[in-house]
Structures are given as structure tokens and as C-alpha cells.
Write a protein that holds these residues in place. Structure first.
Motif, PDB file in Angstrom:
ATOM      1  N   ASP A 169      33.225 -33.310  -7.775  1.00  0.00           N
ATOM      2  CA  ASP A 169      34.105 -32.624  -6.828  1.00  0.00           C
ATOM      3  C   ASP A 169      33.917 -33.051  -5.378  1.00  0.00           C
ATOM      4  OD1 ASP A 169      36.133 -30.394  -7.424  1.00  0.00           O
ATOM      5  OD2 ASP A 169      35.291 -29.833  -5.481  1.00  0.00           O
ATOM      6  N   ILE A 197      41.166 -29.574 -18.680  1.00  0.00           N
ATOM      7  CA  ILE A 197      42.107 -28.948 -17.750  1.00  0.00           C
ATOM      8  C   ILE A 197      41.437 -28.647 -16.412  1.00  0.00           C
ATOM      9  CG2 ILE A 197      43.608 -26.934 -17.386  1.00  0.00           C
ATOM     10  CD1 ILE A 197      44.625 -28.923 -19.538  1.00  0.00           C
ATOM     11  N   GLU A 198      40.173 -28.260 -16.432  1.00  0.00           N
ATOM     12  CA  GLU A 198      39.538 -27.926 -15.148  1.00  0.00           C
ATOM     13  C   GLU A 198      39.357 -29.171 -14.279  1.00  0.00           C
ATOM     14  OE1 GLU A 198      36.025 -25.757 -16.214  1.00  0.00           O
ATOM     15  OE2 GLU A 198      34.859 -27.547 -16.680  1.00  0.00           O
ATOM     16  N   ILE A 200      41.495 -31.635 -14.151  1.00  0.00           N
ATOM     17  CA  ILE A 200      42.830 -31.881 -13.595  1.00  0.00           C
ATOM     18  C   ILE A 200      43.135 -30.875 -12.488  1.00  0.00           C
ATOM     19  CG2 ILE A 200      45.303 -31.754 -14.130  1.00  0.00           C
ATOM     20  CD1 ILE A 200      44.614 -32.906 -16.905  1.00  0.00           C
ATOM     21  N   VAL A 201      42.829 -29.621 -12.764  1.00  0.00           N
ATOM     22  CA  VAL A 201      43.119 -28.564 -11.796  1.00  0.00           C
ATOM     23  C   VAL A 201      42.333 -28.790 -10.496  1.00  0.00           C
ATOM     24  CG1 VAL A 201      42.612 -26.132 -11.392  1.00  0.00           C
ATOM     25  CG2 VAL A 201      43.931 -26.808 -13.409  1.00  0.00           C
ATOM     26  N   ALA A 202      41.102 -29.224 -10.633  1.00  0.00           N
ATOM     27  CA  ALA A 202      40.299 -29.471  -9.425  1.00  0.00           C
ATOM     28  C   ALA A 202      40.901 -30.609  -8.606  1.00  0.00           C
ATOM     29  CB  ALA A 202      38.852 -29.785  -9.805  1.00  0.00           C
ATOM     30  N   GLN A 204      44.006 -31.453  -8.525  1.00  0.00           N
ATOM     31  CA  GLN A 204      45.217 -30.907  -7.891  1.00  0.00           C
ATOM     32  C   GLN A 204      44.863 -30.009  -6.711  1.00  0.00           C
ATOM     33  OE1 GLN A 204      47.133 -29.167 -11.373  1.00  0.00           O
ATOM     34  NE2 GLN A 204      48.673 -30.798 -11.376  1.00  0.00           N
ATOM     35  N   ALA A 205      43.787 -29.242  -6.855  1.00  0.00           N
ATOM     36  CA  ALA A 205      43.379 -28.347  -5.764  1.00  0.00           C
ATOM     37  C   ALA A 205      43.036 -29.155  -4.507  1.00  0.00           C
ATOM     38  CB  ALA A 205      42.189 -27.495  -6.189  1.00  0.00           C
ATOM     39  N   HIS A 206      42.638 -30.402  -4.711  1.00  0.00           N
ATOM     40  CA  HIS A 206      42.349 -31.281  -3.566  1.00  0.00           C
ATOM     41  C   HIS A 206      43.577 -32.118  -3.185  1.00  0.00           C
ATOM     42  CE1 HIS A 206      38.012 -30.563  -3.261  1.00  0.00           C
ATOM     43  NE2 HIS A 206      38.006 -30.449  -4.568  1.00  0.00           N
ATOM     44  N   LYS A 209      45.917 -37.337  -6.790  1.00  0.00           N
ATOM     45  CA  LYS A 209      46.647 -37.856  -7.938  1.00  0.00           C
ATOM     46  C   LYS A 209      45.773 -37.813  -9.185  1.00  0.00           C
ATOM     47  CE  LYS A 209      50.319 -38.659  -5.847  1.00  0.00           C
ATOM     48  NZ  LYS A 209      51.418 -37.785  -6.160  1.00  0.00           N
ATOM     49  N   ALA A 228      50.251 -30.792 -17.999  1.00  0.00           N
ATOM     50  CA  ALA A 228      48.851 -30.541 -17.635  1.00  0.00           C
ATOM     51  C   ALA A 228      48.567 -31.068 -16.235  1.00  0.00           C
ATOM     52  CB  ALA A 228      47.916 -31.186 -18.653  1.00  0.00           C
ATOM     53  N   GLY A 229      49.346 -32.078 -15.811  1.00  0.00           N
ATOM     54  CA  GLY A 229      49.170 -32.582 -14.445  1.00  0.00           C
ATOM     55  C   GLY A 229      48.831 -34.059 -14.364  1.00  0.00           C
TER      56      GLY A 229
END
Lengths: 577, 577
Positions: A169, A197-198, A200-202, A204-206, A209, A228-229
Motif C-alpha cells: 500500500d 478484491i481488497e 483492487i479496492v485499495a 482504486q482508493a488511491h 489503474k 471488480a475494477g
């Protein structure tokens, strides 16, 4: 200047100072650093060839029109292109350091690459990512990063590190990190595995891409993977697969590398209907391929030769990747963009005569200007050269009284066949012993099996390039030769070794994490090609690459049989046999 | 849920939870919240009409194919478009609150607007920006912000606030702030004015967009403006101007607003060669225009009527603005995108039958579903309704024995002519007195001059809409009437007042910062149109808009003569006369 001690106001004033000069030069009040006079250049915005002087200051293009500069080149009759971008590459596949890689690709017009350091991350974890970040700082090829998403590649792998979303992260704050690299675990994504998924979500949170890797999935599975992203894919080998992904919003990276070549199949994408969503990448690029064929320029040339509009091919080679990765200051020739230029004679011959990086002439008639190697923290250098933790091996370690599965090689493919079981080496029947030796944590895990179709008649072949965990793979005609070859790989801190009659007959040292050399690309290529010739002279089937073929033997995602550190597995059933 | 108390891990787990459901629905393991069955939809990626069910979960599109949902609409024979985006608007120009604005544009298919709150920022500074951020939170039209770059518009303006880069810097952290709004001070940018450059540099340091405003600049000046860091322009009124900017990398916002209409001139941009770099915007949109003509849908319809490819027109109306502003989850119909849909009958009639926002049906047959007004901090509400700091005015305040310049109105233009000097009001010769009253800080600065061509025969007209500082402008046939009208504006806490014979004959109350109403759009429009009629009945030339014309009288960037709080200025020489 020590940027770490810079306040926000300090940063702004530093940038204002530079920007004021840029504006002064653009407006014609000050002389440019560099002017490409009488240039014909590809305008990616109006899709045409434009004419004029291109003025450069502070490494940026400041204007096109009429300018004079401290340095001027008359480019009458030449064509100026924006520098090329490789949208997805594992730099480690070149087997050399990033500096050597940069030297190799600059003459081919590459000025930016987006790399996924997942090979070294499988060996060294976050230290490997950091090593690559430092080893690529301020190179004349900009190296941007996607963070490895699948380390280890599968739960069956014994890699040097396990990276969950928390581990990587903090790297999202690095200015050269663009996102999360190829999400190879598409099965996990489609099945809503929280660990996938986590990640990908992390990302996206930043606001970063997420690249994909999902050959051939279709319908609602493909919807789920994209929902899913996951924003792109570089694994399309059919037009149908690529169009299904474009329809659902993914960007397609048309890959032409050493192991996989998809350009020809995907040429129909290079039309106005689809090309906006396409870019070029090579994924993996081995030394001989880099030296002989080139890089993104090869894809452009091939595309043009197949009738693709040259301007469109150029956009795919630079502008589209820049926009996808939000690298807004490159991939075009316009004020404010990086002064990264490729000068060619014409689109037909496509001879690259000069390459500029940030306004510096880096390549002239194939000769690359010298540049310093980035300094890497000594702690990391030491760590990168000390990644083998394996006790001395003896023939005894490879003995096994029980029958083991036989992996059958298929010439020209990386998939394998299930050839039943064997109890002993039999070179007459081309049954060799193969082993994977865990080498990161001295677990003494050694997976043993048999290999058919490799052809070796004497000695052994060992390599520490073995996707994706980079344990040691060794194939031999006797357990003694296997021990000799594997021990030599450890002694060398990585690389490829061929033995015969109790001595080393050829070797390539790859002392950086066991996968990259400290030597030049030319020397690495020479040693590698020599080792290949020796391996073939010792009987290896000339129809297969003696080392690359082995390097996929431990990747438990490619059917049918693979060998892990715990034994032979049937990839289709995910059961040990 | 109080997000302020959320840890990073908490944020990730919350988003993972939502994403898991999205993937489950996309993969077909769970039922969708909403399915648009048998839809024909515009695919902005493949540039064609596609068919299939569109499934929605958690406000996002999760897949296209075959799906079932809790709610289903059969859309056989209809066309589904992504929600429209207005790339540049000053919401204040609608004269209503953001909630009322949203109600007005939703039936026209607008689901996202990018606003520059520079009108309110000129009155209330950063409190005005914050007011608008709060007043637009969670509206069914997403409102994204560009931070005002030029407050005050010029050094001659007496505005309510002066915003340098430091004042606005903290707003870049707000998730709905996309960058720095139109850099109107292009002269400053071209001439490397550090106060301008530092604003641009700060926006770039935050990786944000910078919009432009530079009509007609060319050559190296244009290079300098773009090299300074300005990425777009919405002021092009000629094709030549627009192409010069596209060539140099700017994005073009094709504007069709109330005061300026450029669509027809720029239609040739809507071809494959240029359209990728174009989007639609309205800049300013007055109540009657919103109610009668529509919004971005109007531009799409006009473009199609003029022969533009409908799919291309749709892309310009949504996808291109989304990509420019890095709003990566809108402007397309694909997995992961916001479920913002516009349902039309066909491209020829272009009747909008339904509008969905994040999967909610917000408009059906022109009727807008009710939604709450965002809650604004009471401190800000109070401040927004208390922006007039002017002592009581008397006729004496408008007396002036010296001759003053005469501003000559030109029907149909906002530019004015220099008509010499006058010493007194003379309605026979259509010489009226005009004054600008500083109203932010009770400085008692009152600029006085004369106006010819307005036509008023009795009473006075006053307005607190006066670009960009929004001081009070009053025009009258006597000093007494001028005092009456201006005092009434102050009493009303803003708005428009028409007087005659010592009484108020018409008025529109704009109590939010003196520029927006707390009332509905319909009521505001009714009052405004009534006031216009009264003003015209009192003699105002029917060929001009009685209030909009006055609102530009104090903007000292439009030639020839303008009136500031310090007197009449010749814009060309920037000298008081």
C-alpha cells in the motif's frame, strides 16, 4: 537539492521558477535550449503531419512555430515522433539491470516503460520493488511501476514473499507508481475472493489503474472481472477476445514479446473503430530479441507493413498508453509535453536516426550517449545479491525410490502433457529427472518428477529463472550432475548452469535476485547463447528453448502437469499426483 | 456512518463489502438491483449500438448480457445513453440554488456538471466555494468543482475576496474538486506573471486539471499559454481558433449558453479527425433558457440535426468530458461505470423518456422524483444571506458636478462605445446616470458615469448581478430613483429592482450572496420575466436584455468603456477617463 527537506511552498516556488522560464521561451522572449528546425511531426491530436520548429526548454516542449535555440538541428525531410511507450513489461525478462535495459531500448525509440516488477518481488518482496524503483530513478528511459498483484502467483508456490494489499500500500504514494499490475488471479476476482478484491479496492482508493490478465474469459465472467475494477488486458490472442473486452470498456495492450506474440492476430484492432482503446506492450523481452528485433518500434514497423495508417500506429505506440496511465505530459508533441522525440527517415524504412529524452540527444545513428547507473541503497544491493538460502545439495537429495509423474514437453508450446509415471532416469527413452528446489528459506523442500521430450543426453541443466517463484529448476541425466548444476547456481547467486561429466560446461551468472545480471546486455546475450548451444550439443531438442522451457515448468497455472517444490501437480485438478 | 472517524482499513473493508456484491451480481450469482431489459445502448468504446440487458447493483453498472433484477424495465425499441456531462458551467448563472438547478437539468439528461463557483467566490471568497460544495453534496446531479482562478477578475475590481493560490490550496483535497477553473488572465499567463503561474503550478502539484479561457490568441502567445499548463478552452468562437488549440494539445469545450453560442461555428469539429478532443458546455445558462431550450441535450440534438453522427455527438456529450476530468467511472455504459442513463425514443426525435442517476429512476416523462436539499452549515447559510455591507444611500451619493464619460450601448453586443462626456441626465437624449456601488466592505466607493442607448424613460433599474465582483449597478433617470432602487437591492439582500415614481415596480430577490434565489426556478423565471417586461414598459430598449446588459457594465476586460467602483475606465488603455 534535498527534496526531502522541501516545504510545500518551497516546491511551488521551485516549480514556478522553472515554469516562468518555460513561458518566457514559449513566448519568444528567451532563447530555447533546443530547437528542432523545419520539423515534420506527427500531431496525435489532429491526426496529421504538421510542420514547424519545435522548441524545447527545461526538458519540455514549449512551442511549435518559429523559434531559435542554443542548440538547433535542421530536420528537413525527417519525421519527428513522440517517444514510444511500452505499456507492460517485466524488466527482469531482459536478464539485465534496468540501466542496461535502458541502453538497449533507447535506440529503438522507447522513452517510457511501465513495468511490473513481479519477478523480483517473488524473490525479495517489497525490497525487490524498492530495489527496482531505485535502480530506475532518473534513467533516460522513464520507468513507471505497477505493483505486483499476485505474489505468490498461486497458493501452491513457495515464493520469497507473500504480498497482500497492506504490504504494497505505501508504494502508491511513490510518484512513479501508476497502479496495480496484471491481476492474474482472474478466477479469484470473478469468484469474489476477498483477498483479490481488497487489492483492487485499495488501488482504486488511491485513484490508481488496475491492469488485467485474463485470456479468453467471456460473458458474465468477463463482466464480473471488469466490474471488480480491472481496466485493461494484455493477454488477448484472438480478435474476438479483444473486442469483447473493448466492448466492456477495457483497454487492450497488443503484446509482441519473446514468449507470446499477438500483433498479427490483433491487427484488425488498429482501425479508427477500435484503436483509441489500444496500446503496444511486450510483456517479456529476452536479450537476443531485444538486440535483434527491437522493441515497440518493431510493432510499429510491422503494423505499418501490414497496412495500418502510420499516424494511428504511432498513437497506439505512445499517446494511448500515456492517457491510459494518466501520464499527461507525454505521448504527444505539444507545449508542456516532455521533449521525448524519435527522429525517423520515413514511415516505410522507419530508420531511427536520433532519439531525444527530455531534450537531451541520447541516440545518434544507433550510438547511445553514456549515462550514470542510478545509485541503489547498499543495503538493498547486498540483499539482492544474497537471495539463495539453500544448504549444499548432494545426489542423495534427488534420490527417490517411488514412481513419479512424467511431464511431457510439447515442442513450440509451454503447455505440457501427462505421460504417466516413471521410476528412474532413462536417457534412451528420453526420461530425465527434474527437480524444483525451494531456495528462499532453506526449507529443503525439493519436488521431484520426470521429464520427457527435453532430449538431454549427458550432464544436467539448472536455472534459477523459474516463474514466478524463481526457485531452482534442475533437469539431469544423473542425480550427481543435478546436484553439481544446482550447487553451482547457488554458488553463482543465481543464473543458468549446464554441466557434463562432473564439470560446468556453460553458465550465465544472474546475481541480482538470481534473475538479472550485473553485466552488459551483450555479454549476457553472448553467455546465454553459448549456454544454449552447449545444452543443445549435450542433446537438448533443438526445437525447444533449453532454458525458457524449463522456466515455465514450475508455474502451476499452465496445463497439464507442473512441478512444484512439493511435487508434481495436475493443473487441471489442482491435485498432486 | 461518520466517514471522518473511518480508518484507512475501515474504508477498504467498507468498499470491499460493496465490491463483493457487485462482483456477485455481475457473475450472475445474485440478483441485480435494476435491469434494463432488451436495451439498445450506445457503446462509446466500439462506436456502435449494442444490444442486451444492462444490470445494475450498488448504483453501478455491473454487466451487459442476460440478467434478472429486483426491478426490471423492458426497453425494447428505446436507446440507452450514458448521462450527459456539462464540462463548464457557473451554476450561479441559473439564479437558483444547486438543488433547483439539478431539478431543472435532470429531465434533460444531465447527470454530471463541472462548475466553477467564481461568481459566489467573488462575493464570499473561500466561504462561497465551501457553500457551493455543501449545497451540492449528494445531489442526483453530480457536481464537480474547478477552483476559481481569477478572484478578483482584474486588479481594478473591488470584490468581496482576493484569492491567491494559498487561499484555495486546501480545496484540492476535496474529492469533488477536479482542478483550477478557467484561467481568464491569459495576458498574465503569457507574460509569466508569477501570481498566475503559481496558481497553475499548485494545481499541477496536486495532479489536477487547469481550464483555459483565451479567445483568439495565436502563435507563440498560444504556445506560451498552453506551456504554462492550461489544458482546455471554452472560448472558441471560430473554427480556426479551435483547431489552433487542438493542434497544440488543448481540449475544446464547445459552448452553447445564454450569453455565448458557439455550437454552429464549431460543428466541423464534430468529425472523427477532431471530436476526440471536444466536449460540450454551456458556461452560463439563465432561467428561461434552461426551462425552454434545455441543456446538453439541446447541443446533442442540434449537432445531430446538422448531420453529426449521433454516436459521436453522444461521446462528446459524456465520454470525452469524463476522460478529460479523470472521472473514470462515468461517460460510458460498461461494467464498473455509474448507472447514469438517459433513455430516448430515437435519435431523430430525441425525446428523453427516462433518466436514471446511480441506478435510481429520477425522471419519467418529464417528472422529476423528489430529493432532499443538501444541508449547508448554518454558519455558511447565514453568511451567504448577509453579504451586503452598504450604508443607506441618498440621492446625494449619486450627485456629481463634474462631467463623466458616457458608455454607449451596442445592441446585440456586450462591447460598448466611447460616447464622450456628459454632465447631467437627459432622458430626451437617452443619457442616463449609471453608478457602481461597492457593497462588500462598506467603503462607500461609488463610481459614477453616464449610459447611452439603454432607453429607460422613468425610474431606475438596479442589480447586484454584476460580473465578476457583484457590486450593485444602478441606472436611473434621477438620483432619487437610483437611491431608492439600490437601497431596495440591499434591503432584499440582493437581486434586481425596478422603480418608478418613488416606488418599486418590479423585483427579483436573490438573497444567496446577492446572486442566487432561495425560490424555485419557475418562480425566479416568472419574477425575472415580469421585471424585464416592466423595465421595457418603462422605456428600456426592447432590443437589449435590461439586466444582463447591465451585469457586464462593471467588467473591466470588455472594451471600450466600463464603470468600476472608482469611475469610468477605458479598457483599451486601462486608464480612468
Amino acid at each position: 537539492m534535498n527534496y526531502h527537506q522541501e516545504s510545500y511552498t518551497g516546491k511551488i516556488t521551485r516549480k514556478v521558477n522553472k515554469k516562468l522560464r518555460i513561458v518566457d521561451v514559449a513566448a519568444g522572449r528567451q532563447k530555447a535550449d533546443l530547437v528542432l528546425k523545419n520539423a515534420s511531426y506527427v500531431n496525435v491530436f489532429t491526426n496529421e503531419i504538421c510542420q514547424g520548429d519545435i522548441a524545447v526548454a527545461e526538458g519540455l516542449i514549449v512551442g511549435m512555430g518559429a523559434y531559435s535555440g542554443e542548440v538547433e538541428y535542421d530536420l528537413s525531410g525527417k519525421i519527428v515522433l513522440p517517444g514510444f511507450i511500452d505499456a507492460h513489461i517485466h524488466l527482469e525478462s531482459s536478464l539485465v539491470s534496468p540501466k542496461e535495459f535502458a541502453k538497449a531500448v533507447l535506440p529503438h525509440g522507447t522513452t517510457t516503460v511501465i513495468t511490473d516488477p513481479h519477478e523480483i518481488a517473488n524473490v525479495m518482496g517489497t525490497d525487490g520493488i524498492e530495489y527496482m524503483l531505485q535502480a530506475t530513478a532518473d534513467l533516460p528511459v522513464d520507468v513507471r511501476f505497477m505493483l505486483p498483484s499476485c505474489v505468490p502467483a498461486t497458493p501452491l508456490d513457495e515464493s520469497g514473499a507473500i504480498l497482500d494489499y497492506r504490504s504494497i500500500d505505501s508504494f502508491y504514494d511513490h510518484p512513479r507508481v501508476q497502479g496495480l499490475a496484471e491481476m492474474m488471479n482472474y478466477v479469484g476476482a470473478i469468484n469474489a475472493d476477498p483477498n483479490v478484491i481488497e487489492k483492487i479496492v485499495a488501488a482504486q482508493a488511491h485513484h490508481k489503474k488496475i491492469d488485467g490478465h485474463a485470456p479468453g474469459i467471456t460473458g458474465n465472467d468477463l463482466n464480473a472481472y471488469i466490474a471488480a475494477g480491472v481496466y485493461s488486458d494484455h493477454e488477448c490472442s484472438t480478435l474476438e477476445d479483444a473486442i469483447a473486452k473493448i466492448e466492456r470498456g477495457q483497454f487492450i495492450m497488443i503484446r509482441e514479446g519473446t514468449a507470446a506474440r499477438n500483433l498479427e492476430a490483433l491487427l484488425p484492432l488498429l482501425t479508427p473503430q477500435y484503436a483509441d482503446r489500444c496500446m503496444f506492450c511486450c510483456d517479456d523481452k529476452h536479450p537476443s530479441d531485444l538486440l535483434e528485433k527491437g522493441h515497440i518500434d518493431y510493432q510499429v514497423k510491422e503494423a505499418i507493413a501490414h497496412g495500418v495508417d502510420p499516424i494511428l500506429a504511432i498513437k497506439v505506440a505512445c499517446h494511448h498508453a500515456a492517457r491510459y496511465y494518466l501520464l499527461n505530459n507525454r505521448g504527444a508533441i505539444a507545449p508542456g509535453y516532455l521533449a521525448d522525440f524519435v527522429i525517423i527517415d520515413n514511415f516505410r524504412d522507419f530508420r531511427i536516426e536520433k532519439v531525444f529524452k527530455r531534450g537531451e540527444l541520447m541516440v545518434e545513428d544507433g550510438v547511445v550517449a553514456d549515462f550514470p547507473a542510478p545509485e541503489v541503497d547498499p543495503y538493498l544491493v547486498k540483499k539482492a545479491h544474497d537471495t539463495f538460502h539453500v544448504a549444499h545439495l548432494t545426489a542423495q537429495d534427488f534420490q527417490d525410490p517411488r514412481p513419479r509423474g512424467v511431464i511431457g514437453l510439447v515442442p513450440g508450446e509451454i503447455a505440457s502433457r501427462d505421460m504417466g509415471y516413471a521410476e528412474r532416469i532413462d536417457t534412451e527413452k528420453d526420461i530425465l529427472k527434474i527437480a524444483v528446489i525451494e531456495r528462499h528459506k532453506n526449507t529443503r523442500h525439493i519436488g521431484i518428477g520426470y521429464l520427457q521430450g527435453y532430449g538431454l543426453k549427458t550432464g544436467a541443466v539448472a536455472t534459477s529463472i523459474s516463474h514466478d517463484s524463481h526457485n531452482i529448476i534442475v533437469v539431469g541425466t544423473s542425480e550427481e550432475e543435478m546436484a553439481l548444476a544446482a550447487n553451482r547456481v547457488v554458488e553463482n547467486r543465481g543464473g543458468i548452469v549446464v554441466t557434463a561429466d562432473g564439470t560446468v560446461t556453460a553458465e550465465l551468472v544472474l546475481a541480482i535476485a538470481g534473475i538479472m545480471s550485473d553485466d552488459t546486455l551483450e555479454n549476457v546475450n553472448r553467455d546465454l547463447e553459448a549456454a544454449k548451444a552447449v545444452a543443445i550439443s549435450q542433446g537438448v531438442n533443438p526445437g525447444i528453448d533449453p532454458f525458457m522451457t524449463l522456466s515455465f515448468m514450475a508455474l502451476p497455472v499452465i496445463p497439464t502437469l507442473r512441478l512444484t517444490t512439493r511435487g508434481i501437480i495436475d493443473v487441471n485438478t489442482q491435485q498432486y499426483i
